[in-house]
Write a protein that holds these residues in place. Structure first.
Motif, short mmCIF file in Angstrom:
data_model
loop_
_atom_site.label_atom_id
_atom_site.label_comp_id
_atom_site.label_asym_id
_atom_site.label_seq_id
_atom_site.Cartn_x
_atom_site.Cartn_y
_atom_site.Cartn_z
N CYS A 35 0.85 -1.23 0.00
CA CYS A 35 0.10 -0.06 -0.03
C CYS A 35 0.88 1.37 -0.13
O CYS A 35 1.99 1.45 0.66
N CYS A 38 0.47 2.89 4.10
CA CYS A 38 0.65 1.86 5.03
C CYS A 38 1.56 0.98 4.84
O CYS A 38 2.15 0.22 5.94
N CYS A 49 -4.48 0.07 0.22
CA CYS A 49 -5.00 -1.20 0.97
C CYS A 49 -6.67 -0.68 1.36
O CYS A 49 -6.58 0.55 1.16
N CYS A 52 -6.73 1.98 3.92
CA CYS A 52 -6.43 3.41 3.72
C CYS A 52 -7.32 4.26 2.56
O CYS A 52 -7.46 5.29 2.84
#
Ligand SMILES: [Zn+2]
Length: 263
Positions: A35, A38, A49, A52
């Motif tokens: 991601c 993150c 992801c 997020c």
């Protein structure tokens, strides 16, 4: 004979494609895509992801047609925000993809300070969608330039990367040198609105020879984040004074005041 060599060539191309595919597979296994915000594992290398993604706050209609700030309720076609009437900006229209939340800040810093060019592509896709009214063959994208010294330190202007990616997606022209930042300014972070405006006042100049080549096309200034709009306003003023008829602004994120992200 010709057909045979064609077959041989096809055979080789096929083998190369298989090898290339295996290479990608090996790379994916060694460096699984993560991601952009993150670093959790994701399916494709240039995305977020689901957690997020859920934290992004897209800016969508109904909007002030001038400032691009979201309205809490639909004010009817052509209704302009109080801010745009009280304090008309030097640009014609501004649009941004998302509100400047913690997650947007993470994405911008991924783009700015790390070697993950796919971050710019992700942001550019969202900007191309949010700014679709501003883009097209009659628009030239102009990234907000860094001062030469800062560009040298950072080796990378994220606004130029965004402009390049949006131009490819929306089939617009790009001009990286239409405006030049000829005065080094201090970082805007931590400055109040009036200080920001003073800090960037007179920081830009337009390249007159390149202006001639615009041929009546619109300019769309590209920046990563709009905070008070002082930087894009200073750049828009310079272009308007130089005779550019229409100057729009497109940013990835923008500060949207108010707890519920509306004005
Ligand atoms: Zn994530």
């Amino acid at each position: 004979m010709e057909r045979d060599s064609g077959l041989v060539k096809k055979g080789w191309e096929g083998a190369l494609a298989v090898i290339g595919g295996l290479g990608a597979l090996v790379l994916d296994t060694a460096f699984p895509p993560v991601c952009l915000a993150c670093s959790d594992a994701v399916a494709t290398p240039d995305g977020l992801c689901p957690v997020c993604w859920g934290q992004l706050v897209p800016i969508s209609a109904p909007l002030c047609p001038v400032l691009g700030l979201p309205f809490a309720t639909d004010m009817g076609e052509g209704a302009v925000s109080v801010q745009a009437i009280a304090n008309p900006p030097p640009f014609d229209r501004a649009r941004s993809a998302v509100a400047y939340t913690d997650l947007a800040r993470k994405l911008v810093s991924t783009m700015k300070y790390s070697d993950r060019p796919e971050g710019a592509l992700f942001c550019a896709r969202m900007m191309a969608a949010a700014g679709h009214e501003l883009l097209g063959p009659d628009a030239v994208l102009v990234p907000i330039p860094l001062h030469r010294a800062r560009q040298f330190e950072r080796r990378y202007n994220q606004s130029a990367e965004l402009a390049r990616a949006i131009a490819r997606l929306a089939k617009c022209g790009v001009d990286n040198d239409l405006i030049v930042r000829h005065r080094r300014t201090i970082q805007q972070v931590g400055l109040k609105a009036a200080q920001r405006a003073r800090n960037v006042e007179g920081a830009f100049r337009a390249d007159l020879k390149r202006l001639d080549r615009l041929d009546g096309r619109r300019v769309v200034l590209i920046d990563d984040v709009l905070t008070t709009g002082a930087t894009v306003s200073a750049a828009a003023k310079v272009l308007k004074r130089a005779g550019v008829a229409r100057v729009d602004v497109l940013s990835f994120a923008r500060v949207v005041f108010d707890a519920d992200m509306t004005v």
